[in-house]
Design a protein around this motif. Structure first.
Motif, PDB file in Angstrom:
ATOM      1  N   ASN A 155       0.600  -1.148   0.335  1.00  0.00           N
ATOM      2  CA  ASN A 155      -0.323   0.123  -0.222  1.00  0.00           C
ATOM      3  C   ASN A 155       0.352   1.071   0.261  1.00  0.00           C
ATOM      4  OD1 ASN A 155      -3.201  -1.036  -0.096  1.00  0.00           O
ATOM      5  ND2 ASN A 155      -2.214  -1.680   2.022  1.00  0.00           N
ATOM      6  N   ASP A 172       2.768   5.103  -1.833  1.00  0.00           N
ATOM      7  CA  ASP A 172       1.710   5.848  -2.285  1.00  0.00           C
ATOM      8  C   ASP A 172       3.200   6.043  -3.593  1.00  0.00           C
ATOM      9  OD1 ASP A 172      -0.699   6.084  -1.197  1.00  0.00           O
ATOM     10  OD2 ASP A 172       1.385   6.711   0.653  1.00  0.00           O
ATOM     11  N   ARG A 188      -2.616  -4.967  -3.338  1.00  0.00           N
ATOM     12  CA  ARG A 188      -2.903  -3.871  -2.575  1.00  0.00           C
ATOM     13  C   ARG A 188      -4.814  -3.953  -2.262  1.00  0.00           C
ATOM     14  NH1 ARG A 188       0.236   0.373  -3.633  1.00  0.00           N
ATOM     15  NH2 ARG A 188      -1.568   2.537  -3.994  1.00  0.00           N
ATOM     16  N   THR A 189      -4.883  -3.005  -1.140  1.00  0.00           N
ATOM     17  CA  THR A 189      -5.697  -3.439  -0.417  1.00  0.00           C
ATOM     18  C   THR A 189      -7.135  -2.789  -0.511  1.00  0.00           C
ATOM     19  OG1 THR A 189      -5.197  -1.864   1.458  1.00  0.00           O
ATOM     20  CG2 THR A 189      -5.154  -4.068   1.659  1.00  0.00           C
ATOM     21  N   ASP A 190      -6.949  -1.625  -1.599  1.00  0.00           N
ATOM     22  CA  ASP A 190      -7.000  -0.272  -2.142  1.00  0.00           C
ATOM     23  C   ASP A 190      -7.152  -0.621  -3.754  1.00  0.00           C
ATOM     24  OD1 ASP A 190      -8.815   1.710  -3.795  1.00  0.00           O
ATOM     25  OD2 ASP A 190      -9.033   2.999  -1.631  1.00  0.00           O
ATOM     26  N   ARG A 216      -6.306   3.055  -4.989  1.00  0.00           N
ATOM     27  CA  ARG A 216      -5.339   4.320  -3.994  1.00  0.00           C
ATOM     28  C   ARG A 216      -3.990   4.842  -5.293  1.00  0.00           C
ATOM     29  NH1 ARG A 216      -2.178   3.052   1.272  1.00  0.00           N
ATOM     30  NH2 ARG A 216      -0.995   4.678   1.711  1.00  0.00           N
TER      31      ARG A 216
END
Length: 317
Positions: A202, A204, A226-228, A231
């Motif tokens: 995760n 950025d 990735r959990t999102d 993002r």
């Protein structure tokens, strides 16, 4: 005729020679300055070899793509860019491109550090919308520029810094320099992918000094975990130590907010880079590399020296 001593590339693929040349003449918008210290960076050698995209096409020429200089008013400045011809006692600069340096900065430390630290500093200022608190992966953190990237990311307020490289010893130093987690890039690709997925899923921003197969593996492992997936992940290609090409599955781009960009000569608006801020960080000791000082007279021998980790050869006229 006024003369200066300088390094001179007389044949591509050969080390420069110590030569006496006609002194450059100030005129127009250019300013004649005294050179105080010049780092022998990998890119300096690469440009001088004729193999870099910024290499000059004609011989002979004075190498050197950056350095610390003293301007006619006595102030210190950092100057850089292909064709700077800094491996000489004096050189011409465009005053508009000179980065002012603190009066108390050590010219040798500044010459050793500015170039390796600039790659990550510029990327986080001018290539991606980095904000304090965001998480950063440094892929290739065990090289000189990569280790600087760990320090720079921490200095700029990263929430977490993940350092990934091959040398466990250097990775341990990354931890001492501010990394929160480390990943050993081992020949066991399954283990490496699992470690990247666990520690960097995760992030950025990824500052990539390797490219090639390690980038292919890291992108695949991270975007899968990735959990999102919406993002944003900014993947910044800075160096190609592991290869000049990388194959990224199109599905990774379509199914994730993955943005891939490059950071290097020609891709950067230097007005957004805040290089005086980097100079201040170097002067404070927050970001620094140990200089190994050699004389311009000994340029041929110094050219072939292999720096130790955390060291950069610096030429002083």
């Amino acid at each position: 005729m006024e003369t200066i001593n300088a390094a001179l590339i007389e044949a591509f693929g050969e080390a420069p020679r110590y030569r006496t040349l006609a002194a450059p003449q100030a005129g127009g918008h250019h300013e004649l300055v005294d050179v105080l210290a010049v780092g022998l960076h990998p890119v300096t050698r690469s440009i001088a070899s004729g193999q870099h995209y910024a290499s000059p096409g004609a011989l002979p020429f004075v190498p050197g793509m950056d350095g610390v200089v003293r301007r006619p008013d006595g102030s210190l400045a950092y100057v850089g860019g292909p064709g700077s011809a800094t491996l000489a006692e004096r050189t011409l600069i465009d005053p508009d491109d000179a980065v002012p340096l603190p009066a108390d900065i050590d010219p040798a430390v500044a010459a050793a550090t500015m170039n390796p630290a600039m790659s990550s500093w510029i990327a986080l200022h001018a290539r991606v919308p980095f904000a304090p608190g965001q998480d950063v992966l440094v892929l290739g953190s065990t090289g000189t520029a990569g280790s600087m990237a760990v320090k720079v990311a921490r200095h700029l307020g990263a929430g977490r810094v993940v350092a990934a490289g091959r040398s466990r010893e250097r990775l341990e130093q990354n931890l001492a320099d501010g990394a929160d987690d480390i990943v050993v890039l081992s020949p066991n690709t399954d283990a490496t992918a699992a470690a990247l997925a666990e520690t960097a899923a995760n992030v950025d921003v990824a500052l990539d000094y390797l490219w090639g197969k390690p980038a292919e593996l890291a992108v695949r492992a991270i975007v899968t975990a990735r959990t999102d997936h919406a993002r944003l992940l900014d993947w910044v290609h800075i160096g190609a130590a592991a290869g000049s090409t990388a194959t990224i599955d199109g599905a990774a781009l379509r199914s994730n907010a993955l943005r891939i960009s490059g950071s290097g000569f020609g891709s950067i608006d230097m007005r957004r880079a805040n290089l005086p801020g980097l100079a201040a960080a170097i002067a404070s000791g927050a970001v620094a590399i140990r200089p190994r000082i050699a004389s311009l007279r000994d340029i041929t021998a110094a050219w072939g020296h292999r720096d130790e980790p955390g060291e950069r050869t610096v030429i002083q006229p």
